[in-house]
Design a protein around this motif. Structure first.
Motif, PDB file in Angstrom:
ATOM      1  N   GLU A   3      -9.801  30.511  14.148  1.00 14.97           N
ATOM      2  CA  GLU A   3      -9.304  29.441  13.287  1.00 14.97           C
ATOM      3  C   GLU A   3      -9.102  29.901  11.839  1.00 14.97           C
ATOM      4  OE1 GLU A   3     -10.197  24.766  12.320  1.00 14.97           O
ATOM      5  OE2 GLU A   3     -11.524  25.839  13.691  1.00 14.97           O
ATOM      6  N   TRP A   7      -5.461  29.653   9.846  1.00 13.67           N
ATOM      7  CA  TRP A   7      -5.188  28.976   8.574  1.00 13.67           C
ATOM      8  C   TRP A   7      -4.758  29.958   7.489  1.00 13.67           C
ATOM      9  CZ3 TRP A   7      -3.777  24.323   8.849  1.00 13.67           C
ATOM     10  CH2 TRP A   7      -4.356  23.417   9.723  1.00 13.67           C
ATOM     11  N   ARG A  50      -4.001  21.444  17.094  1.00  9.59           N
ATOM     12  CA  ARG A  50      -3.882  20.656  15.877  1.00  9.59           C
ATOM     13  C   ARG A  50      -2.828  19.571  16.034  1.00  9.59           C
ATOM     14  NH1 ARG A  50      -6.662  24.216  16.125  1.00  9.59           N
ATOM     15  NH2 ARG A  50      -8.442  24.506  14.786  1.00  9.59           N
ATOM     16  N   ARG A  53      -4.549  16.806  17.809  1.00 11.02           N
ATOM     17  CA  ARG A  53      -5.460  16.087  16.906  1.00 11.02           C
ATOM     18  C   ARG A  53      -4.704  15.143  15.971  1.00 11.02           C
ATOM     19  NH1 ARG A  53      -8.817  19.717  13.437  1.00 11.02           N
ATOM     20  NH2 ARG A  53      -9.671  17.725  12.761  1.00 11.02           N
ATOM     21  N   ILE A  83       0.487  20.466   9.487  1.00 12.78           N
ATOM     22  CA  ILE A  83      -0.240  21.705   9.772  1.00 12.78           C
ATOM     23  C   ILE A  83       0.179  22.782   8.780  1.00 12.78           C
ATOM     24  CG2 ILE A  83      -0.558  23.567  11.456  1.00 12.78           C
ATOM     25  CD1 ILE A  83      -0.130  21.320  13.642  1.00 12.78           C
ATOM     26  N   ARG A  87      -5.124  23.890   5.786  1.00 13.13           N
ATOM     27  CA  ARG A  87      -6.323  23.246   6.325  1.00 13.13           C
ATOM     28  C   ARG A  87      -6.797  22.060   5.486  1.00 13.13           C
ATOM     29  NH1 ARG A  87     -11.315  26.860   8.372  1.00 13.13           N
ATOM     30  NH2 ARG A  87     -11.929  25.444  10.032  1.00 13.13           N
ATOM     31  N   PHE A  90      -4.380  19.145   5.941  1.00 14.48           N
ATOM     32  CA  PHE A  90      -4.431  18.699   7.329  1.00 14.48           C
ATOM     33  C   PHE A  90      -5.724  17.943   7.615  1.00 14.48           C
ATOM     34  CE2 PHE A  90      -5.598  19.373  11.791  1.00 14.48           C
ATOM     35  CZ  PHE A  90      -4.489  18.824  12.418  1.00 14.48           C
ATOM     36  N   GLU A  91      -6.857  18.546   7.317  1.00 16.29           N
ATOM     37  CA  GLU A  91      -8.142  17.906   7.599  1.00 16.29           C
ATOM     38  C   GLU A  91      -8.343  16.651   6.761  1.00 16.29           C
ATOM     39  OE1 GLU A  91      -9.975  18.591  10.115  1.00 16.29           O
ATOM     40  OE2 GLU A  91      -9.267  20.586  10.658  1.00 16.29           O
TER      41      GLU A  91
END
Length: 172
Positions: A3, A7, A50, A53, A83, A87, A90-91
């Motif tokens: 991961e 990223w 992703r 998600r 995406i 990160r 996105f998160e």
């Protein structure tokens, strides 16, 4: 590829593309073809995970506000773009889609929110490396209806209540 590598590759190619989603995808393909086919498959799995998600009604509602409307395809391309923003964005968007008001302060619905090409980067790289399309990734892909509870994107009251900051910038 793990991961962190995923990223880092997204960030490096986004920065090199200076915000152009087509250039971002092209740079990503260039970087992926420097790797092994297995690493490209790993990247594809991480990307698809992703996408799954992000395939949620609340994220779609935020996309609808940001883009001034979002069809199924537009939402799919928005998820690729999300995406591609890295990160943190996105998160943050998955934690609270209304956070996009702060996470992407310079969002321009004419230039941002559509990165269809990013979704194809691993496919293109794998084909260049092997002459073959990507194999089955062995993970659940997004399909059908998004997760979560659906709501009416055309109801201004609901949209303003769910996304007050995005509504202030893009809805009113």
């Amino acid at each position: 590829m793990d991961e962190t590598d995923f990223w880092q590759l997204i960030d490096e190619t986004r920065e090199g593309a200076q915000g152009d989603p087509v250039e971002h995808a092209d740079l990503l393909v260039e970087r992926l073809v420097e790797r092994t086919p297995d690493e490209v498959i790993d990247f594809a799995r991480l990307f698809e995970a992703r996408m799954v998600r992000a395939w949620r009604w609340d994220v779609w509602g935020a996309a609808d506000l940001l883009l001034g409307g979002a069809s199924d395809d537009a939402f799919d391309f928005f998820c690729c773009w999300l995406i591609g923003q890295g990160r943190e964005v996105f998160e943050g968007a998955l934690a609270d889609p209304d956070e996009l008001a702060d996470l992407v302060p310079d969002f321009d619905d004419e230039e941002d929110g559509d990165a269809e090409e990013l979704g194809d980067a691993a496919d293109r790289a794998h084909e260049q490396l092997t002459g073959l399309p990507l194999p089955d990734l062995g993970i659940r892909s997004k399909s059908g209806k998004p997760t979560g509870r659906s709501f009416d994107f055309d109801d201004a009251r609901i949209m303003e209540e769910r996304f007050p900051r995005l509504w202030d910038r893009f809805g009113g």
